[in-house]
Design a protein around this motif. Structure first.
Motif, PDB file in Angstrom:
ATOM      1  N   VAL A  53       0.821  -1.206   0.000  1.00 30.81           N
ATOM      2  CA  VAL A  53       0.000   0.000   0.000  1.00 30.81           C
ATOM      3  C   VAL A  53       0.859   1.261   0.000  1.00 30.81           C
ATOM      4  O   VAL A  53       0.494   2.266  -0.620  1.00 30.81           O
ATOM      5  CB  VAL A  53      -0.987   0.013   1.185  1.00 30.81           C
ATOM      6  CG1 VAL A  53      -2.032  -1.059   1.019  1.00 30.81           C
ATOM      7  CG2 VAL A  53      -0.286  -0.119   2.508  1.00 30.81           C
ATOM      8  N   MET A  54       1.994   1.229   0.676  1.00 30.58           N
ATOM      9  CA  MET A  54       2.856   2.406   0.669  1.00 30.58           C
ATOM     10  C   MET A  54       3.499   2.616  -0.691  1.00 30.58           C
ATOM     11  O   MET A  54       3.608   3.749  -1.187  1.00 30.58           O
ATOM     12  CB  MET A  54       3.925   2.273   1.760  1.00 30.58           C
ATOM     13  CG  MET A  54       3.373   2.475   3.158  1.00 30.58           C
ATOM     14  SD  MET A  54       2.596   4.096   3.385  1.00 30.58           S
ATOM     15  CE  MET A  54       4.032   5.153   3.251  1.00 30.58           C
ATOM     16  N   LEU A  55       3.948   1.545  -1.319  1.00 29.09           N
ATOM     17  CA  LEU A  55       4.516   1.661  -2.652  1.00 29.09           C
ATOM     18  C   LEU A  55       3.450   2.080  -3.660  1.00 29.09           C
ATOM     19  O   LEU A  55       3.737   2.819  -4.615  1.00 29.09           O
ATOM     20  CB  LEU A  55       5.162   0.349  -3.079  1.00 29.09           C
ATOM     21  CG  LEU A  55       6.459  -0.007  -2.345  1.00 29.09           C
ATOM     22  CD1 LEU A  55       6.911  -1.426  -2.702  1.00 29.09           C
ATOM     23  CD2 LEU A  55       7.569   0.988  -2.697  1.00 29.09           C
ATOM     24  N   ALA A  56       2.211   1.619  -3.439  1.00 27.62           N
ATOM     25  CA  ALA A  56       1.116   2.045  -4.317  1.00 27.62           C
ATOM     26  C   ALA A  56       0.928   3.552  -4.231  1.00 27.62           C
ATOM     27  O   ALA A  56       0.723   4.230  -5.253  1.00 27.62           O
ATOM     28  CB  ALA A  56      -0.172   1.323  -3.947  1.00 27.62           C
ATOM     29  N   ALA A  57       1.010   4.103  -3.016  1.00 31.48           N
ATOM     30  CA  ALA A  57       0.896   5.551  -2.848  1.00 31.48           C
ATOM     31  C   ALA A  57       2.038   6.260  -3.560  1.00 31.48           C
ATOM     32  O   ALA A  57       1.835   7.286  -4.226  1.00 31.48           O
ATOM     33  CB  ALA A  57       0.897   5.903  -1.359  1.00 31.48           C
ATOM     34  N   GLY A  58       3.256   5.709  -3.425  1.00 35.69           N
ATOM     35  CA  GLY A  58       4.407   6.323  -4.070  1.00 35.69           C
ATOM     36  C   GLY A  58       4.341   6.257  -5.585  1.00 35.69           C
ATOM     37  O   GLY A  58       4.637   7.239  -6.283  1.00 35.69           O
ATOM     38  N   LEU A  59       3.951   5.120  -6.124  1.00 41.74           N
ATOM     39  CA  LEU A  59       3.848   4.981  -7.580  1.00 41.74           C
ATOM     40  C   LEU A  59       2.735   5.856  -8.142  1.00 41.74           C
ATOM     41  O   LEU A  59       2.864   6.416  -9.235  1.00 41.74           O
ATOM     42  CB  LEU A  59       3.610   3.511  -7.949  1.00 41.74           C
ATOM     43  CG  LEU A  59       4.803   2.574  -7.723  1.00 41.74           C
ATOM     44  CD1 LEU A  59       4.388   1.124  -7.957  1.00 41.74           C
ATOM     45  CD2 LEU A  59       5.964   2.947  -8.631  1.00 41.74           C
ATOM     46  N   LEU A  60       1.625   5.966  -7.385  1.00 44.33           N
ATOM     47  CA  LEU A  60       0.549   6.848  -7.830  1.00 44.33           C
ATOM     48  C   LEU A  60       1.030   8.296  -7.844  1.00 44.33           C
ATOM     49  O   LEU A  60       0.744   9.050  -8.788  1.00 44.33           O
ATOM     50  CB  LEU A  60      -0.660   6.694  -6.914  1.00 44.33           C
ATOM     51  CG  LEU A  60      -1.939   7.420  -7.334  1.00 44.33           C
ATOM     52  CD1 LEU A  60      -3.167   6.599  -6.988  1.00 44.33           C
ATOM     53  CD2 LEU A  60      -2.047   8.800  -6.675  1.00 44.33           C
ATOM     54  N   ALA A  61       1.802   8.689  -6.821  1.00 44.74           N
ATOM     55  CA  ALA A  61       2.351  10.044  -6.778  1.00 44.74           C
ATOM     56  C   ALA A  61       3.288  10.287  -7.955  1.00 44.74           C
ATOM     57  O   ALA A  61       3.273  11.354  -8.577  1.00 44.74           O
ATOM     58  CB  ALA A  61       3.079  10.264  -5.454  1.00 44.74           C
ATOM     59  N   LYS A  62       4.108   9.301  -8.268  1.00 46.39           N
ATOM     60  CA  LYS A  62       5.044   9.425  -9.393  1.00 46.39           C
ATOM     61  C   LYS A  62       4.289   9.658 -10.697  1.00 46.39           C
ATOM     62  O   LYS A  62       4.610  10.569 -11.481  1.00 46.39           O
ATOM     63  CB  LYS A  62       5.903   8.164  -9.495  1.00 46.39           C
ATOM     64  CG  LYS A  62       6.907   8.140 -10.630  1.00 46.39           C
ATOM     65  CD  LYS A  62       7.744   6.872 -10.567  1.00 46.39           C
ATOM     66  CE  LYS A  62       8.823   6.859 -11.654  1.00 46.39           C
ATOM     67  NZ  LYS A  62       8.246   6.760 -13.001  1.00 46.39           N
ATOM     68  N   LYS A  63       3.258   8.854 -10.936  1.00 44.65           N
ATOM     69  CA  LYS A  63       2.494   9.003 -12.174  1.00 44.65           C
ATOM     70  C   LYS A  63       1.740  10.335 -12.201  1.00 44.65           C
ATOM     71  O   LYS A  63       1.584  10.955 -13.259  1.00 44.65           O
ATOM     72  CB  LYS A  63       1.515   7.840 -12.309  1.00 44.65           C
ATOM     73  CG  LYS A  63       2.179   6.495 -12.592  1.00 44.65           C
ATOM     74  CD  LYS A  63       1.135   5.418 -12.861  1.00 44.65           C
ATOM     75  CE  LYS A  63       1.782   4.108 -13.255  1.00 44.65           C
ATOM     76  NZ  LYS A  63       0.789   3.078 -13.644  1.00 44.65           N
ATOM     77  N   ALA A  64       1.277  10.778 -11.024  1.00 50.80           N
ATOM     78  CA  ALA A  64       0.552  12.039 -10.951  1.00 50.80           C
ATOM     79  C   ALA A  64       1.463  13.217 -11.291  1.00 50.80           C
ATOM     80  O   ALA A  64       1.089  14.111 -12.067  1.00 50.80           O
ATOM     81  CB  ALA A  64      -0.048  12.223  -9.556  1.00 50.80           C
ATOM     82  N   VAL A  65       2.650  13.228 -10.705  1.00 53.44           N
ATOM     83  CA  VAL A  65       3.599  14.315 -10.983  1.00 53.44           C
ATOM     84  C   VAL A  65       3.994  14.306 -12.454  1.00 53.44           C
ATOM     85  O   VAL A  65       4.059  15.357 -13.109  1.00 53.44           O
ATOM     86  CB  VAL A  65       4.838  14.184 -10.072  1.00 53.44           C
ATOM     87  CG1 VAL A  65       5.920  15.158 -10.506  1.00 53.44           C
ATOM     88  CG2 VAL A  65       4.460  14.427  -8.620  1.00 53.44           C
TER      89      VAL A  65
ATOM     90  N   PRO B 240      -2.713   5.080  -1.102  1.00 57.11           N
ATOM     91  CA  PRO B 240      -2.860   5.644  -2.445  1.00 57.11           C
ATOM     92  C   PRO B 240      -4.125   6.480  -2.603  1.00 57.11           C
ATOM     93  O   PRO B 240      -4.119   7.476  -3.338  1.00 57.11           O
ATOM     94  CB  PRO B 240      -2.888   4.410  -3.360  1.00 57.11           C
ATOM     95  CG  PRO B 240      -3.211   3.258  -2.482  1.00 57.11           C
ATOM     96  CD  PRO B 240      -2.640   3.607  -1.155  1.00 57.11           C
ATOM     97  N   LEU B 241      -5.209   6.114  -1.898  1.00 60.66           N
ATOM     98  CA  LEU B 241      -6.428   6.924  -1.983  1.00 60.66           C
ATOM     99  C   LEU B 241      -6.277   8.242  -1.234  1.00 60.66           C
ATOM    100  O   LEU B 241      -6.876   9.251  -1.614  1.00 60.66           O
ATOM    101  CB  LEU B 241      -7.622   6.142  -1.443  1.00 60.66           C
ATOM    102  CG  LEU B 241      -8.233   5.119  -2.405  1.00 60.66           C
ATOM    103  CD1 LEU B 241      -9.371   4.358  -1.721  1.00 60.66           C
ATOM    104  CD2 LEU B 241      -8.732   5.783  -3.680  1.00 60.66           C
TER     105      LEU B 241
END
Length: 971
Positions: free
Chosen positions: A528-540, A638-639
């Motif tokens: 879940v933490m990596l999901a948050a990080g990967l989502l942030a990466k794609k968002a940026v 991630p949410l």
């Protein structure tokens, strides 16, 4: 084994372990030699009950643990819910909010024993105890700038908040070996990665260069928050340092390390204890309700009150009703979009509906082997939210593989596996294996689970993400209550413009002002933490941003989380969106959030806006995060990031974009949500055994600030009468060798008339100290400024502060007052006063007081001051419709009588207003569950149940609580 009767079938057999004959253990599978009936019975017991049984055999002394206790546990199928049994855990875990009063009580007990003629040196924990200093972190800095808060740590802001520029620091350059992809020296000052906001390296929580895992400096934010933490809590830390020096059998894990339940999982857990080549199962009780997290490792453990924990620390067993065990059968496979949090919340709903309160839950079925240990511990962490005592995952092959990756050597794992199989505590995941018999079975299909959040006021109120927009709209329409806010239809679309940092923004109902990925078990789950990080990466990369007024923060549970977020390369992207590491420990979740910018607070209050917070924690009680944030939602990491980008909860992710990216393109959640394949690849590459190994090594070294901290070494603690943090409490003032008969409660007034679901947060808040509170007045009288107030949690070692803080929660709803406020009526004078001031007057007038309450009194986290505080206010009894079990035990443990209305009765049905006076007569000899008569000043007489479940609880009550009962052993 003289404690067993001659010829008893329960005579334990001590033998060597297979290929390791030097390793000895009690072989409970060979009780009574070749007694096949006993062996068959053991095979049918739930695994969690087998742990209780082994403990009863190993600790049988004929007094605290008797042979009949072992017999009752083995006969669990017919004795469940009918008998009390003792349990001696292998160790105790404390965190500092609840640990400091425990250690202060130990220091006070030494003083009292000395004064009564005993030897104070004998007062030591008899059970191995670990105390983690993790709840003192407050977010004074975020986004590399000091929070706009002239009063960090408590109270309302009084002055306009000036804009502060980011703190500047010179990054330390580290040599680069020139790997492909690295642009030069590994410097956290490289603007391409971390925006230049870094300073000197933190010793025990390193960030690594994402290209070749070389250490780089820590963010300035972490350094500044940690400096504030040590400065603000120096006196408490010196007391902990003294405790670590003078008390035997206790270790203190210093600040900057991680949260208690995560450190318990990553560092303290043994799974199998080994003392001088003798093996037995690891088990634990702790003062944190999320101690259950270790159940995911196959370790029996749960949270108890600080009062009971202190008794365990002194060698007494925990007493519990032999519980029902609910078998939770997991089948199927979860949706790719469903995270561990979704699974947790889905299981929470199912188990809450199944009524598992006060029971053990044990997981089995084909779905169990599909869950990683991180998933299991996340599920177990939520155990208190659905009311179970614990949620147990027996050790299996998945557990062993996890332990191998976290640094357990091969030899130790082989011994562990052989031992657990020998004592029938190893779960075979083959379909042909026999499952234990359970009290009842709850079936849950993982395939049916979809993403959810929980809120806006309670963790059990789940909302499907695809229904979030419509559900929030319904909350606006509903009457004020557990979900509703009762906003007039014509005001539901109101917009309040606000100027912030030179730009205009528009706030409306549902706007997000706090978004926190915080230190809780969710954060230790790599997926879940990596999901948050990967989502942030794609968002940026897509050009999305988070509005600057949103209080964003990332508070990992330990350095390991920062480690893999950094090594995977996603940490800079989280930082870019404002989710920068603020420190290590509980912060937002326990109310340690700095005030919002004044412009935002004013706009929210001006427009009566229902502002929202989203966090990846386990607590979302109304007003917990901030007094002006009325709607709080629990969500997966991630949410949390996704909602922060959207800026509102009034969004349908399926049909509405998160925002506009580069080239004016609409970006939807599906465009940036990481796939399971992506997560699996990154997790395999980044979550490796070296991370756990390095964490353990650094934890054992401590940190520089702690190592240099000076503390006294005297046998008795040198109490400082001027201290506002550490005071010698008055619990032992009436220490005597003999118990006393229960005294009648005559003509008692009602101090508070409360409703249903009163939480331990309502009773004893852990967050900021409001400037207008009784505790603030006391601290001000001691010469402290509001900036120095700190929090209630930090001052739990001072009984004067904590007594004044009892029932000081701004959301306390006293029926005498009719609106949320920490106030009550002093009936002899008719004055409306702070609860403490009214209680103080009653004590001066020698008038006893009681509390009237509804259902589920004492919900929430285990908190000993929720019992100690009312006791020091003069409360003699609580009369409620029902209780949370742990809190009920705490009331008895401090000397308050828990009384319960008869089924179907409550103050309304009995015609009580709470303004009467009440008289309660106790018979000379109490018995478990007996009925007592209460007479009111109006002449009404009614009966109640005295909730003493066994003779032990009656004995504790007669001695004035467990602390005094234990202290007498040293006289």
């Amino acid at each position: 084994f003289g404690f067993f009767s001659p010829g008893s079938p329960y005579q334990p057999v001590i033998e060597g372990l297979g290929n390791y004959p030097q390793k000895k253990f009690y072989n409970v599978s060979k009780l009574g030699g070749a007694n096949q009936l006993l062996c068959f019975t053991l095979d049918t017991l739930p695994y969690s009950i087998r742990v209780l049984f082994e403990s009863s055999i190993r600790n049988c002394d004929g007094f605290l643990v008797k042979e009949t206790d072992a017999m009752n546990i083995l006969d669990w199928k017919t004795k469940q819910n009918n008998v009390e049994v003792p349990f001696c855990p292998a160790r105790v875990v404390l965190q500092d909010f609840t640990g400091i009063p425990a250690m202060v009580d130990f220091a006070a007990m030494r003083e009292a024993v000395r004064n009564a003629g005993g030897d104070p040196v004998k007062v030591n924990p008899a059970c191995p105890t670990d105390l983690t200093v993790d709840h003192s972190l407050q977010i004074d800095f975020s986004k590399c700038a000091i929070q706009n808060a002239p009063n960090p740590g408590g109270g309302d802001s009084q002055k306009p908040m000036a804009k502060l520029s980011p703190l500047k620091a010179q990054p330390r350059k580290l040599p680069c070996r020139g790997q492909t992809g690295c642009k030069g020296p590994c410097s956290a000052g490289d603007s391409s990665r971390n925006s230049g906001q870094f300073s000197a390296q933190i010793e025990n929580t390193p960030i690594l260069c994402p290209f070749h895992l070389q250490p780089v400096p820590e963010p300035e934010t972490v350094l500044k928050n940690q400096e504030m933490e040590f400065g603000r809590n120096r006196e408490r830390l010196q007391f902990f340092k003294w405790s670590s020096k003078v008390f035997k059998n206790i270790s203190i894990i210093p600040p900057e390390t991680g949260m208690a339940h995560q450190v318990n999982l990553e560092y303290l857990s043994r799974v199998v204890f080994e003392v001088k080549d003798f093996l037995y199962p690891d088990s634990v009780v702790g003062t944190d309700s999320h101690t259950t997290m270790v159940n995911g490792l196959g370790i029996l453990g749960w949270g108890v009150g600080g009062i009971e924990t202190e008794a365990v620390m002194l060698g007494m067993p925990v007493t519990l009703t032999l519980p029902e065990v609910v078998g939770c059968e997991l089948t199927g496979t979860a949706s790719p979009l469903a995270t561990s949090i979704d699974i947790v919340l889905s299981i929470t709903k199912h188990l809450r509906q199944a009524d598992v309160a006060g029971k053990f839950v044990e997981f089995f079925g084909s779905g169990v082997s599909q869950l990683s240990v991180a998933d299991r511990t996340t599920i177990a962490n939520m155990c208190p939210e659905y009311g179970a005592i614990l949620s147990f995952f027996p050790v299996d092959n998945v557990t062993l593989k996890h332990l191998k990756h976290t640094g357990f050597d091969k030899g130790k794992l082989e011994v562990m596996e052989a031992y657990l199989k020998a004592v029938k505590l190893f779960r075979n995941d083959e379909s042909s294996s026999r499952e234990p018999e359970y009290s009842q079975v709850v079936q849950i299909s993982l395939s049916s689970i979809v993403p959810y959040v929980s809120g806006p006021k309670r963790s059990q109120d789940r909302v499907a993400v695809n229904s979030m927009k419509s559900d929030f709209q319904a909350c606006l329409n509903e009457k004020s209550g557990v979900k509703g806010f009762q906003i007039a239809v014509e005001k539901q679309d109101d917009i309040v413009p606000v100027q912030y940092e030179g730009n205009e923004y528009k706030l409306s109902h549902g706007c997000i002002v706090i978004a926190a990925v915080i230190s809780c078990t969710n954060n230790c789950n790599p997926s879940v933490m990596l999901a948050a990080g990967l989502l942030a990466k794609k968002a940026v990369e897509a050009g999305l941003e988070v509005k600057p007024y949103i209080r964003t923060s990332l508070s990992p549970g330990s350095g390991m989380v920062t480690h893999y977020l950094s090594s995977s390369g996603v940490l800079p992207y989280l930082s870019k969106l404002g989710f920068e590491v603020v420190g290590y420990g509980c912060s937002t979740c326990v109310g340690n959030t700095a005030p919002l910018p004044e412009a935002i607070r004013n706009a929210i209050k001006q427009g009566d806006i229902i502002a929202c917070g989203v966090l990846s924690g386990t607590k979302n009680f109304e007003g917990r995060l901030c007094d002006c944030v009325r709607a709080n939602y629990l969500a997966s990491p991630p949410l949390v990031v996704a909602y922060a980008i959207a800026g509102t909860v009034r969004i349908d992710f399926e049909t509405e974009p998160l925002g506009i990216g580069f080239n004016g393109k609409s970006i939807y959640l599906r465009d940036i949500w990481p796939t399971r394949r992506e997560l699996h690849t990154v997790e395999e590459e980044c979550v490796i055994s070296s991370m756990f190994k390095e964490l353990k090594e650094k934890m054992e070294k401590g940190n520089k600030r702690w190592n240099l901290l000076e503390a006294p070494e005297s046998t008795l603690f040198p109490w400082d009468l001027k201290s506002t943090y550490i005071r010698c409490p008055s619990f032992f003032d009436k220490l005597a060798k003999e118990p006393f008969s229960p005294q009648p409660i005559e003509n008692a007034h009602v101090l508070l008339y409360l409703g249903d679901s009163v939480t331990t947060d309502h009773i004893s808040p852990a967050g900021s100290i409001a400037r207008s509170s009784a505790a603030a007045k006391y601290l001000t009288s001691k010469g402290l400024t509001p900036r120095e107030f700190n929090s209630y949690g930090a001052r739990r070692g001072n009984d004067a502060v904590m007594t004044r803080g009892t029932f000081a929660n701004i959301k306390l709803l006293n029926k005498f007052i009719g609106k949320p406020a920490p106030k009550t009526i002093h009936f002899p004078s008719g004055q409306t006063l702070d609860v403490f001031e009214a209680a103080e007057l009653y004590q001066k007038e020698s008038i006893p007081v009681i509390i009237l309450a509804g259902k589920k009194y004492g919900l929430g986290s285990s908190r000993d001051w929720a019992a100690k505080g009312p006791f020091l206010l003069g409360v003699k009894a609580v009369l409620a419709e029902s209780y949370e079990k742990v809190h009920k035990s705490q009331l008895i443990g401090i000397g308050i009588a828990p009384l319960q209305f008869l089924p179907g009765e409550n103050p309304s049905t009995l015609g009580l207003t709470g303004r009467e006076q009440f008289s309660i007569l106790f018979p000379p000899e109490l018995s478990p569950g007996m009925t007592l008569d209460i007479k009111t000043s109006t002449g009404k007489v009614f009966s109640v149940i005295a909730l003493f479940e066994n003779d032990v609880e009656i004995t504790l009550y007669r001695y004035g609580g467990s602390l005094n009962f234990v202290a007498r052993r040293f006289l």
